[in-house]
Design a protein around this motif. Structure first.
Motif, PDB file in Angstrom:
ATOM      1  N   LEU A 169      39.269  26.308  43.099  1.00  0.00           N
ATOM      2  CA  LEU A 169      38.762  26.959  41.897  1.00  0.00           C
ATOM      3  C   LEU A 169      38.855  28.477  42.021  1.00  0.00           C
ATOM      4  O   LEU A 169      39.244  29.170  41.074  1.00  0.00           O
ATOM      5  CB  LEU A 169      37.313  26.525  41.655  1.00  0.00           C
ATOM      6  CG  LEU A 169      36.618  27.061  40.401  1.00  0.00           C
ATOM      7  CD1 LEU A 169      37.342  26.612  39.134  1.00  0.00           C
ATOM      8  CD2 LEU A 169      35.159  26.600  40.381  1.00  0.00           C
ATOM      9  N   ALA A 170      38.493  29.006  43.191  1.00  0.00           N
ATOM     10  CA  ALA A 170      38.562  30.453  43.416  1.00  0.00           C
ATOM     11  C   ALA A 170      40.005  30.948  43.332  1.00  0.00           C
ATOM     12  O   ALA A 170      40.301  31.951  42.664  1.00  0.00           O
ATOM     13  CB  ALA A 170      37.960  30.795  44.777  1.00  0.00           C
ATOM     14  N   ARG A 172      42.619  29.414  41.983  1.00  0.00           N
ATOM     15  CA  ARG A 172      43.223  29.156  40.674  1.00  0.00           C
ATOM     16  C   ARG A 172      42.850  30.242  39.665  1.00  0.00           C
ATOM     17  O   ARG A 172      43.638  30.574  38.771  1.00  0.00           O
ATOM     18  CB  ARG A 172      42.787  27.774  40.197  1.00  0.00           C
ATOM     19  CG  ARG A 172      43.662  27.189  39.102  1.00  0.00           C
ATOM     20  CD  ARG A 172      43.315  25.741  38.842  1.00  0.00           C
ATOM     21  NE  ARG A 172      43.737  24.881  39.942  1.00  0.00           N
ATOM     22  CZ  ARG A 172      42.916  24.101  40.626  1.00  0.00           C
ATOM     23  NH1 ARG A 172      41.619  24.072  40.344  1.00  0.00           N
ATOM     24  NH2 ARG A 172      43.378  23.349  41.601  1.00  0.00           N
ATOM     25  N   HIS A 173      41.653  30.798  39.825  1.00  0.00           N
ATOM     26  CA  HIS A 173      41.227  31.855  38.898  1.00  0.00           C
ATOM     27  C   HIS A 173      42.197  33.037  38.912  1.00  0.00           C
ATOM     28  O   HIS A 173      42.662  33.482  37.859  1.00  0.00           O
ATOM     29  CB  HIS A 173      39.820  32.309  39.268  1.00  0.00           C
ATOM     30  CG  HIS A 173      39.379  33.558  38.567  1.00  0.00           C
ATOM     31  ND1 HIS A 173      39.253  33.635  37.193  1.00  0.00           N
ATOM     32  CD2 HIS A 173      39.053  34.798  39.051  1.00  0.00           C
ATOM     33  CE1 HIS A 173      38.868  34.856  36.858  1.00  0.00           C
ATOM     34  NE2 HIS A 173      38.746  35.582  37.956  1.00  0.00           N
ATOM     35  N   GLU A 176      45.736  32.049  37.668  1.00  0.00           N
ATOM     36  CA  GLU A 176      45.839  31.940  36.210  1.00  0.00           C
ATOM     37  C   GLU A 176      45.817  33.302  35.532  1.00  0.00           C
ATOM     38  O   GLU A 176      46.300  33.447  34.403  1.00  0.00           O
ATOM     39  CB  GLU A 176      44.704  31.055  35.692  1.00  0.00           C
ATOM     40  CG  GLU A 176      44.895  29.589  36.064  1.00  0.00           C
ATOM     41  CD  GLU A 176      43.735  28.704  35.621  1.00  0.00           C
ATOM     42  OE1 GLU A 176      42.693  29.253  35.200  1.00  0.00           O
ATOM     43  OE2 GLU A 176      43.869  27.464  35.721  1.00  0.00           O
ATOM     44  N   LEU A 177      45.276  34.307  36.229  1.00  0.00           N
ATOM     45  CA  LEU A 177      45.347  35.671  35.707  1.00  0.00           C
ATOM     46  C   LEU A 177      46.752  36.260  35.859  1.00  0.00           C
ATOM     47  O   LEU A 177      47.050  37.303  35.273  1.00  0.00           O
ATOM     48  CB  LEU A 177      44.340  36.562  36.436  1.00  0.00           C
ATOM     49  CG  LEU A 177      42.859  36.343  36.092  1.00  0.00           C
ATOM     50  CD1 LEU A 177      41.967  37.157  37.033  1.00  0.00           C
ATOM     51  CD2 LEU A 177      42.576  36.727  34.643  1.00  0.00           C
ATOM     52  N   SER A 289      42.350  42.715  42.668  1.00  0.00           N
ATOM     53  CA  SER A 289      41.282  41.771  42.339  1.00  0.00           C
ATOM     54  C   SER A 289      40.720  41.180  43.621  1.00  0.00           C
ATOM     55  O   SER A 289      41.468  40.936  44.580  1.00  0.00           O
ATOM     56  CB  SER A 289      41.813  40.647  41.443  1.00  0.00           C
ATOM     57  OG  SER A 289      42.053  41.110  40.129  1.00  0.00           O
ATOM     58  N   VAL A 291      37.838  38.190  45.166  1.00  0.00           N
ATOM     59  CA  VAL A 291      36.976  37.042  44.892  1.00  0.00           C
ATOM     60  C   VAL A 291      36.172  36.723  46.140  1.00  0.00           C
ATOM     61  O   VAL A 291      36.728  36.613  47.244  1.00  0.00           O
ATOM     62  CB  VAL A 291      37.792  35.806  44.472  1.00  0.00           C
ATOM     63  CG1 VAL A 291      36.857  34.631  44.168  1.00  0.00           C
ATOM     64  CG2 VAL A 291      38.658  36.116  43.260  1.00  0.00           C
ATOM     65  N   THR A 304      33.285  38.788  41.371  1.00  0.00           N
ATOM     66  CA  THR A 304      33.634  37.428  40.984  1.00  0.00           C
ATOM     67  C   THR A 304      33.514  36.541  42.213  1.00  0.00           C
ATOM     68  O   THR A 304      33.980  36.906  43.298  1.00  0.00           O
ATOM     69  CB  THR A 304      35.069  37.378  40.437  1.00  0.00           C
ATOM     70  OG1 THR A 304      35.122  38.123  39.206  1.00  0.00           O
ATOM     71  CG2 THR A 304      35.514  35.953  40.172  1.00  0.00           C
ATOM     72  N   LEU A 338      32.479  28.739  39.180  1.00  0.00           N
ATOM     73  CA  LEU A 338      33.111  30.056  39.233  1.00  0.00           C
ATOM     74  C   LEU A 338      32.300  31.025  38.379  1.00  0.00           C
ATOM     75  O   LEU A 338      32.038  30.759  37.215  1.00  0.00           O
ATOM     76  CB  LEU A 338      34.543  29.968  38.716  1.00  0.00           C
ATOM     77  CG  LEU A 338      35.294  31.298  38.575  1.00  0.00           C
ATOM     78  CD1 LEU A 338      35.613  31.887  39.938  1.00  0.00           C
ATOM     79  CD2 LEU A 338      36.583  31.092  37.765  1.00  0.00           C
ATOM     80  N   VAL A 340      32.617  34.660  36.949  1.00  0.00           N
ATOM     81  CA  VAL A 340      33.589  35.742  36.750  1.00  0.00           C
ATOM     82  C   VAL A 340      32.841  37.022  36.399  1.00  0.00           C
ATOM     83  O   VAL A 340      32.067  37.067  35.435  1.00  0.00           O
ATOM     84  CB  VAL A 340      34.588  35.380  35.637  1.00  0.00           C
ATOM     85  CG1 VAL A 340      35.568  36.535  35.411  1.00  0.00           C
ATOM     86  CG2 VAL A 340      35.339  34.095  35.992  1.00  0.00           C
ATOM     87  N   THR A 344      37.772  41.033  39.048  1.00  0.00           N
ATOM     88  CA  THR A 344      39.064  40.367  38.859  1.00  0.00           C
ATOM     89  C   THR A 344      39.615  40.652  37.466  1.00  0.00           C
ATOM     90  O   THR A 344      38.872  40.755  36.496  1.00  0.00           O
ATOM     91  CB  THR A 344      38.932  38.838  39.044  1.00  0.00           C
ATOM     92  OG1 THR A 344      37.855  38.343  38.241  1.00  0.00           O
ATOM     93  CG2 THR A 344      38.683  38.490  40.500  1.00  0.00           C
TER      94      THR A 344
END
Length: 352
Positions: A169-170, A172-173, A176-177, A289, A291, A304, A338, A340, A344
């Motif tokens: 999940l971390a 993929r964030h 996807e950005l 970015s 995380v 994030t 997640l 946000v 990020t």
């Protein structure tokens, strides 16, 4: 009707939870008048006192839970995630009128004597590496055991989160950005003191199960997005500290090409990476970015991160150990999410 606890009575009287606990378990520590008031409110609320089974443990045996974890005592009271977990466990113990015996085993410490000599009625084992001799000693004591985070021990309750899913999940964030130049800073893979670059073989051989799973999640998400994981710079640390995160940040940001997103497996490391970016004059999230993980001390920094239920996990561990009956040997996975914030954004070249 909500369950009545020591805290319920404390709130009614305007005193601390510890004061109410003493009124039941150590009446010599409070005045006769205060104890009378505590008992009156307890009777009014229908509270009969701490859990009878737990109280019998306290009076007839050791009256303490053993807390075994793979860090220093100083770390336990400084790390935001550890503090949250310990608060949950301590609250459960205090409500039951029993104490906690803390047994720290810093990385690399293979002693078993602290476990062998511990006068406790049950053990909560937190984040030990695979094959640690102290775990064998715990199991040999034939006392109730709950394991938190790692390692999974068949036949005993396990509490944690779905680590591969949370790691994915971390990652993929940021993927996807639009980020494809990733970097990773991780602590808690091995307990051999290594600091520096870790290749894929060393990553996969990690002796800490939870961190191994979290890393696997990072890799799975990256490869789903077409990123060659072998080309992702991965910096391993031996201590979870802000300065260690800063060191990792400088190492990662010195690479060419420089990563546009850095994943860390703790919020403390992420804060250090933010320090490194500031040292270099890099804008976050404009040029980088970051995380974190756990949502501990992250909000003020606009970090994030992945949120996990640290206090709830601690409280449930205590409840299982004090329930008065053997807990079912099941894996209890708590939710993660997640969160946000401002650390990020899309990579620079993706902006219009």
């Amino acid at each position: 009707m909500a369950k009545v606890t020591l805290q319920t009575i404390a709130d009614r009287l305007g005193v601390s939870r510890a004061t109410v606990s003493y009124a039941f378990s150590r009446p010599d520590q409070v005045s006769a008048e205060l104890r009378r008031r505590v008992m009156e409110v307890a009777d009014e609320l229908g509270y009969a006192g701490p859990n009878p089974t737990a109280r019998s443990l306290r009076l007839g045996r050791a009256g303490a839970l053993g807390l075994l974890f793979s860090e220093t005592l100083a770390y336990a009271f400084a790390d935001p995630y550890a503090v949250g977990f310990f608060q949950g466990l301590a609250t459960a113990a205090e409500d039951a009128g029993v104490g906690l015996l803390i047994l720290p085993l810093p990385h690399g410490d293979k002693r078993t004597e602290p476990v062998r000599n511990a006068v406790v009625d049950a053990f909560c084992v937190v984040s030990l590496p695979d094959g640690h001799p102290a775990l064998d000693e715990v199991l040999g004591r034939k006392l109730p055991v709950v394991v938190v985070d790692e390692p999974y021990v068949p036949g005993h309750p396990f509490l944690g989160i779905d680590e591969p899913a949370a790691g994915a999940l971390a990652a993929r964030h940021v993927l996807e950005l639009g980020h494809r130049r990733l970097g990773v800073a991780m602590v808690g893979l091995h307990d051999d003191g290594h600091i520096g670059w870790a290749d894929v073989a060393r990553q996969r051989a990690a002796t800490f199960e939870a961190m191994r799973g979290r890393r696997d999640g990072y890799q799975a998400a990256a490869e789903e997005a077409g990123v060659d994981w072998a080309g992702v710079p991965f910096y391993e640390l031996s201590r979870n500290s802000r300065e260690a995160g800063r060191q990792a940040g400088h190492a990662l940001l010195a690479r060419s090409p420089r990563p546009t997103a850095i994943l860390t497996n703790t919020d403390v490391l992420a804060l250090g990476v933010l320090d490194a970016a500031a040292d270099l004059g890099l804008d976050v999230p404009g040029e980088l970015s970051v995380v974190g993980f756990s949502d501990s001390a992250a909000q003020d920094a606009g970090l994030t991160t992945i949120r996990q239920a640290k206090q709830e996990i601690g409280a449930e561990a205590g409840r299982l150990l004090l329930a008065g009956a053997p807990a079912r040997p099941e894996r209890l996975l708590f939710p993660h999410s997640l969160i946000v914030r401002a650390s990020t954004a899309p990579p620079p070249l993706e902006r219009h």
